[in-house]
Structure formats: structure tokens, C-alpha cells
Design a protein around this motif. Structure first.
Motif, short mmCIF file in Angstrom:
data_model
loop_
_atom_site.label_atom_id
_atom_site.label_comp_id
_atom_site.label_asym_id
_atom_site.label_seq_id
_atom_site.Cartn_x
_atom_site.Cartn_y
_atom_site.Cartn_z
N HIS A 263 29.71 37.14 37.81
CA HIS A 263 28.99 38.23 37.14
C HIS A 263 27.59 38.56 37.61
O HIS A 263 27.19 39.71 37.56
CB HIS A 263 28.98 37.98 35.63
CG HIS A 263 30.28 38.37 35.02
ND1 HIS A 263 31.41 37.62 35.13
CD2 HIS A 263 30.64 39.49 34.36
CE1 HIS A 263 32.41 38.24 34.54
NE2 HIS A 263 31.97 39.38 34.07
N CYS A 299 33.34 41.37 37.84
CA CYS A 299 32.12 42.17 37.65
C CYS A 299 31.07 41.97 38.72
O CYS A 299 30.33 42.89 39.05
CB CYS A 299 31.55 41.95 36.27
SG CYS A 299 32.34 43.09 35.12
N PHE A 316 40.51 40.79 37.34
CA PHE A 316 40.68 39.48 36.69
C PHE A 316 42.00 38.79 37.06
O PHE A 316 42.02 37.59 37.36
CB PHE A 316 40.57 39.69 35.18
CG PHE A 316 40.66 38.45 34.36
CD1 PHE A 316 39.78 37.40 34.54
CD2 PHE A 316 41.64 38.32 33.38
CE1 PHE A 316 39.86 36.24 33.78
CE2 PHE A 316 41.73 37.17 32.60
CZ PHE A 316 40.84 36.13 32.81
N CYS A 454 39.35 44.36 30.57
CA CYS A 454 39.87 43.31 31.41
C CYS A 454 41.33 43.55 31.84
O CYS A 454 41.80 44.68 31.84
CB CYS A 454 39.81 42.02 30.62
SG CYS A 454 38.39 41.91 29.47
N CYS A 484 36.90 45.51 34.90
CA CYS A 484 38.18 45.40 35.60
C CYS A 484 38.98 46.69 35.50
O CYS A 484 39.89 46.92 36.29
CB CYS A 484 38.94 44.19 35.09
SG CYS A 484 38.13 42.67 35.63
N CYS A 525 30.52 45.16 33.49
CA CYS A 525 30.58 45.21 32.02
C CYS A 525 29.19 45.37 31.41
O CYS A 525 29.05 46.09 30.41
CB CYS A 525 31.24 43.96 31.48
SG CYS A 525 32.96 43.85 31.96
S1 SF4 Z 1 36.30 43.39 32.47
FE1 SF4 Z 1 36.88 41.58 31.30
S2 SF4 Z 1 37.93 40.26 32.79
FE2 SF4 Z 1 36.84 41.80 33.92
S3 SF4 Z 1 34.95 40.79 34.45
FE3 SF4 Z 1 34.56 42.00 32.58
S4 SF4 Z 1 34.96 40.61 30.87
FE4 SF4 Z 1 35.81 39.67 32.73
#
Ligand code: SF4
Ligand code: SF4
Length: 633
Positions: A263, A299, A316, A454, A484, A525
Motif C-alpha cells: 500500500h 494499491c 488482490f 477488492c 482493485c 483506496c
Molecule cells: S481494493 Fe481491497 S483488496 Fe484491493 S488493495 Fe484495496 S483493500 Fe486491498
């Protein structure tokens, strides 16, 4: 591709690697999900409590017999609300801790030259400093950066007042939050209060528990995430639109492949510097590779794709499959959404799984702590480890020749500058959302929807994102996306100019004039905070509240606690929010009704649960038309 695999994913690269995984007896997320069936009904309904040593307790709903209260007397509403609130607090904590790390990196940029971090966008820095009341006239850039970083860090634990960024919300929104006592105060404090209140023998009122969860979630959207995004732009640059490649076909057989997964851009930006280091490139060539190929996942992949030309390898559910290609020399991870299963998969190949954060150690992985005080030096050591692993490849390599192209990098600043392209500069001011508002008012654009979140085995991978996006753009609804969901859309070709062919007449005209694809990649995110700000700008321009806008949010394949925090702050910001997977609350009719009906009377937004993307699109379109009607447009 077998029909069975199509039920698991609608992504061709994923399916072909699932076949390889099957042949090589590699267990994946789908195998574990199958082994888990049937999943526990108590947990599924949110009716299992382990909050104290007298438990676990569970409430029986399916028959008259069996306990209706926990040993302490907590009923189904209390238990389900406490579970949800704790999940929201955890999600908010994850995003906010990310924001805190970025604030520390900004502090290093000001105070520690050895870190390698530097302010890239001094204009954005100065503008934020002025917004926060810092007198910038007699300060140099580093002094301003230090002061901004210090104020950002104080947002986590200041004893009085409320979060600075809440002032960016429309006044009506702030009034609602103040009336409901959910205006976020200090990030850590509001998260701690959820944990305190949900301890045994504290808050037993599901509405009051949700009020605290909402305040913690608002600490995420209008606090931790917004700090993460704004300060990342200052440090690493404001994203600008550019074309990149996506899907696992971006791995290269003849280069050292490094997948950066997790992240925080503090790590990925330093790794990017390291992979361009001439000495490390030469070392790679000495190992027999043509060069070093850095690709992103989840992310962190979004962050680095938005700001640089780094391909987006996968979302993911593709993390294990990237390793199954046999071509990944190192997967470098930091925090969040990193499956512990990766270390087992990596053991079956030559891949080195390298953990870098003390917050996320995985047994079986190599831990090389990333030191932000010496970021680039640290990153070089990690890249060297990957480069030296190239020679250990086993030869059992299969990289699916599947990749697509798309435009990414749609920050608010770049969207507004694209809108300037269709503004009559003699008649109207530049740098506003006026053209967007005009298009919405005229009905050329019916509205806008954010598709985020996700992958989840309860939905075929990417299907929820892609089908929903296609239905919406077909009906002249602009789609913005992050996380995602953004990977699903770019893999499907929805971020190209050609995707305008899938749109209704109105949206395709807008795309052509403004020179944008119908699905805009707005980042990771934490970058959902960009969407909050765009909504605020549009609402203020139209002189209404966010709840009045013809917009919606959707998380068709959500799975993480962060997604629950996002959904909660989006609803509390006034947005109708579609969930493709039911949250674990359905055992409490009161809580379910509260979140899917009653909250609309409070915040103007509410949750709706619908797993079928076509039906979800229909509900969203109805919602958008109802909002248009109420606005008289
Ligand atoms: S969208 Fe969901 S699975 Fe993808 S990085 Fe963000 S929190 Fe994780
Ligand atoms: S807090 Fe109450 S319901 Fe939860 S485990 Fe303890 S006794 Fe059971």
C-alpha cells in the motif's frame, strides 16, 4: 479455458494461471475458499461474539431453541453492531496508519536528507500550508514541509477540536455531522473510543455503537486517507493522465521481475529509484537479465502507476498467481492485503517474498526492514536481493500473453485541467468544475458512480466491477474507480478512448470533448478521499449538499475491513452505496434496517446490498434519476 474456471474469474490471465497452479498442485485462495464451505452461519450473520473470556457466545436465529442472548446479556443487535464497529475501526486504523507514515516521510523530507525523500510539488505544499493557517511568507520550503508534517501528525492525537480537513466538506454536511456528534475529532482517539465502547459491559445500543463507528470511519475518509493522499501528492507529485499496461502479461521473461505489493508509496517510490540505479541494472545484466522490470500489485501498484509508468500487474486475487508464473524474482511487500499464503506459494518457486514492515511479518518470508530514514539505501538492498535471485529461476515459466492498455492518473487537479479544455476562457473562469456541472445539469451526463474495493471469492473475480461499470457507462453515467476495482476496469479495456463505444451517446460525447475515457482511474483506496473532495467541489458549486447529487458508490467485490470503513464514511458523507457482498450483520434485523434504510434520514446516504451487477446498476440508475428529479434537472 474451462467453464469451471470462468466461474471463478472473468479474467483470462487469471484463468490460465489457475490451470498452471492446478497442474503444479499449488493451493490458491479459491481452493481455500472451497475447503471452507459451508462457512459458519453465526459468523456470516454477525452473531458470534468473542469479546470476553466468558465467550464465545452465539445467538441462534434459525430456530426457537438456543440462546437469544450472550452470557453477559448482549442481544443480537448489540453483538452484530459491536462486531461491525470493530471492523470499521480496524479499517480506519489501517488507512490512517498509512497516512501517518506519509506524514513522517514528509517530515523526513524536511529534516533528514539521508532519507532521500524530497518535496516534489511545492505549490501543493504551500497551498495546504495556507489552508492550515501556516504563515509561509518568511519560511523556506523545508520549514513549511516540517510544519505541515507536524500539523498532520497532530491530527492523530490532538486533545481538542476536530479534524482540519472536515472544513473542506460543504457546510450542510458539517452541520449534519455536528448535529449527530460524529464530526471526527482526532484519528487515534476516535478509533480507540470504538474499541472502548465495544468492550464487554459498555455500549449496548446498536445505534450509538454505529454513531461511534461512523465517527471513526469519517476519521479515515476526511482524516487518515486524505492526509495520505494529499501528502503523497506533495512528496511524489500530483498524478497526471498517461497510458500504461496492465495484467500479468506485463512480467518479462528476460528481465528481473520485481512485484511491489501492498500500500504505501513511501516504499514503492524508493524501490522505483533503486531499480533505475545504473549499478543495479549492470548487476542484473551480469546475472544474464536484460534489465529490471518493476510492476505493481494492489494499491501500491495503483499509487505507482498513477504517478509513473509502472505497469499494474494484478489485483488482490492475482497475487498468488503472479508467483505461479515462475518469473517473479522477488515480491516486495509492506502492509495490508498481503495473503500470508504467499510464503507457501513462493517456496514452490524460486521467488523471494520480502517483507519490509515491522507491522506485517510473514513466517517463511525474508524480512528486510525498510528504513524510511534511509529510504533509497534500504530500497537498493532489497532490489539487489531480487537481482541476485534471477539466476535461481527453475525454467518452469509461463507468463500469459495477456495485457491491456489504459489511461490512469486522474487526480482532481488533472480532471479539472481536462475540464478547462472545454471551457470558454473568455466567458468563464478556468480551474472549476463548471463544465462537469453543466454536463450533469443538461442531462448529457446522468450522474457519476465510484466503483471501488477488492476481490472476493463470493463473486467471480472482476465480474462485479466490470459488469456494473459497463451497465453504467451504457446509461451515460461516468464511472470513477480506485483500488482493485480499477485493475478490473483497466484489464477489461474500459480506460481506453475506444471504450467510449460502450457508452451512451451523452457520455461518449463528453469523453470525446474532454478527451477522457468513460472510466477514470483515481488511484488507490486512500485516494477515495479525492472522490470526497470532488463531490464537495461539485456540491459547493451547485450550492447543494453531497446528498443531493446524482451520484452513488459501489463496492461489488469488497472483502476488507478497510472497505467497510470506506463504505461507512461514504454513506455518512451522503452517498448511496451499493455492496455486492452482504456484510456480516444480517442476524440483526434492526441493524440491517438501520444501515439500509434509517441512516438515509440522518445522512442522506444508505447501504444497499445486491450481488447481481445488472440489478445493482438498475437500482443505482433509479437512484440517480430520483436525485435529478429532486434537483429539478
Ligand atoms: S481494493 Fe481491497 S483488496 Fe484491493 S488493495 Fe484495496 S483493500 Fe486491498
Ligand atoms: S461480551 Fe458478552 S456476548 Fe460477548 S463473549 Fe463476552 S459474554 Fe459473550
Amino acid at each position: 479455458m474451462s467453464e469451471d474456471l470462468k466461474c471463478l474469474s472473468c479474467d483470462a490471465a487469471t484463468c490460465s494461471l489457475l490451470e498452471k497452479a492446478k497442474k503444479e498442485k499449488i493451493e490458491t485462495v479459491w481452493d481455500r475458499a472451497e475447503a471452507m464451505q459451508p462457512q459458519c452461519g453465526f459468523g456470516e450473520m454477525g452473531l458470534c461474539c468473542t469479546n470476553c473470556g466468558m465467550g464465545p457466545c452465539r445467538i441462534v436465529k434459525v430456530s426457537e431453541d438456543g440462546p437469544k442472548k450472550g452470557i453477559c446479556g448482549a442481544d443480537e443487535d448489540t453483538i452484530a453492531a459491536r462486531n461491525l464497529a470493530r471492523a470499521v475501526a480496524a479499517g480506519s486504523a489501517a488507512h490512517s496508519d498509512h497516512g501517518r507514515d506519509i506524514a513522517h516521510a514528509l517530515y523526513y523530507a524536511a529534516k533528514n536528507p539521508e532519507s532521500g525523500y524530497k518535496v516534489k510539488d511545492s505549490q501543493k505544499l504551500i497551498s495546504l500550508a495556507r489552508e492550515w493557517g501556516i504563515e509561509t511568507e518568511n519560511l523556506d520550503e523545508k520549514e513549511i514541509a516540517a510544519k505541515v508534517a507536524e500539523l498532520a501528525l497532530q491530527e492523530f492525537g490532538k486533545p481538542f477540536g476536530h479534524l482540519r480537513f472536515t472544513e473542506r466538506a460543504p457546510k450542510d454536511r458539517l452541520d449534519i455531522w455536528n448535529k449527530m456528534n460524529v464530526t471526527p475529532r482526532a484519528i487515534d482517539r476516535d478509533i480507540v473510543e470504538v474499541l472502548h465502547s465495544t468492550h464487554i459491559g459498555c455500549d449496548a445500543d446498536y445505534r450509538n455503537i454505529m454513531m461511534k463507528a461512523t465517527r471513526a470511519a469519517l476519521c479515515d475518509g476526511w482524516g487518515g486517507s486524505m492526509i495520505g493522499t494529499e501528502l503523497s501528492d506533495i512528496l511524489f507529485g500530483i498524478p497526471q493522465p498517461h497510458e500504461i499496461e496492465a495484467n500479468l502479461g506485463v512480467l518479462k521473461e528476460d528481465e528481473v521481475n520485481i512485484v511491489i505489493h501492498g500500500h504505501e508509496p513511501t516504499l514503492s517510490e524508493a524501490i522505483l529509484v533503486a531499480v533505475n540505479d545504473p549499478e543495479l541494472i549492470e548487476l542484473a545484466q551480469k546475472q544474464g537479465a536484460k534489465g529490471i522490470n518493476l510492476v505493481g500489485m494492489c494499491c501500491t501498484g495503483n499509487e505507482i502507476a498513477m504517478r509513473h509508468n509502472v505497469p499494474m500487474a494484478g489485483n488482490f486475487f492475482q497475487q498468488e498467481l503472479a508467483i505461479v508464473t515462475g518469473a517473479v524474482d522477488a515480491m516486495v511487500v509492506d502492509v495490508q492485503c498481503i495473503m500470508p499464503a504467499l510464503s507457501q506459494v513462493a517456496k514452490c518457486y524460486h521467488t523471494k517474498l520480502i517483507t519490509t514492515s515491522p507491522k506485517a511479518i510473514i513466517p517463511g518470508a525474508i524480512h528486510m526492514q525498510f528504513d524510511e530514514a534511509r529510504a533509497v539505501e534500504s530500497a537498493k538492498r532489497i532490489v539487489q536481493e531480487a537481482v541476485l535471485n534471477f539466476k535461481n529461476r527453475t525454467g518452469n515459466i509461463f507468463i500469459p500473453e495477456i495485457k491491456s492498455k489504459g489511461f490512469v492518473g486522474f487526480s482532481n487537479e488533472s480532471i479539472i485541467s481536462a475540464l478547462d479544455g472545454v471551457t470558454n476562457s473568455f466567458a468563464h473562469p478556468q480551474g472549476t468544475v463548471k463544465p462537469l456541472v453543466d454536463a450533469i445539469k443538461s442531462g448529457v451526463l446522468r450522474g457519476a458512480v465510484a466503483i471501488v474495493g477488492c476481490n472476493n471469492h463470493k463473486v467471480p473475480q472482476d465480474k462485479g466491477h466490470v459488469e456494473l461499470a459497463k451497465e453504467l457507462i451504457k446509461n451515460d453515467v461516468l464511472v470513477v474507480t480506485t483500488g482493485c476495482g480499477a485493475y478490473a476496469c483497466i484489464k477489461e479495456g474500459l480506460m481506453t478512448k475506444e471504450a467510449a463505444n460502450l457508452c451512451g451517446k451523452g457520455l461518449s460525447t463528453v469523453c470525446e470533448l474532454v478527451k477522457i475515457p468513460p472510466v477514470l482511474h483515481m488511484g488507490s483506496c486512500v485516494d477515495i478521499s479525492r472522490i470526497l473532495l470532488l463531490l464537495s467541489e461539485v456540491a459547493k458549486y451547485m450550492n447543494v449538499d453531497i446528498k443531493d447529487l446524482p451520484v452513488a458508490g459501489a463496492a461489488p467485490e469488497w472483502m476488507s475491513e478497510k472497505a467497510l470503513a470506506i463504505g461507512t464514511y461514504v454513506v455518512a458523507s451522503g452517498v448511496y452505496t451499493m455492496l455486492g457482498v452482504a456484510p456480516q450483520i444480517t442476524g440483526s434485523e434492526n441493524l440491517t434496517r438501520f444501515l439500509t434504510e434509517d441512516v438515509e434520514n440522518i445522512y442522506g446516504g444508505k447501504f444497499h446490498i445486491e450481488s447481481d451487477p445488472k440489478k445493482a446498476a438498475q437500482k443505482i440508475l433509479e437512484h440517480i434519476e430520483a436525485k435529478r428529479k429532486a434537483l429539478g434537472i
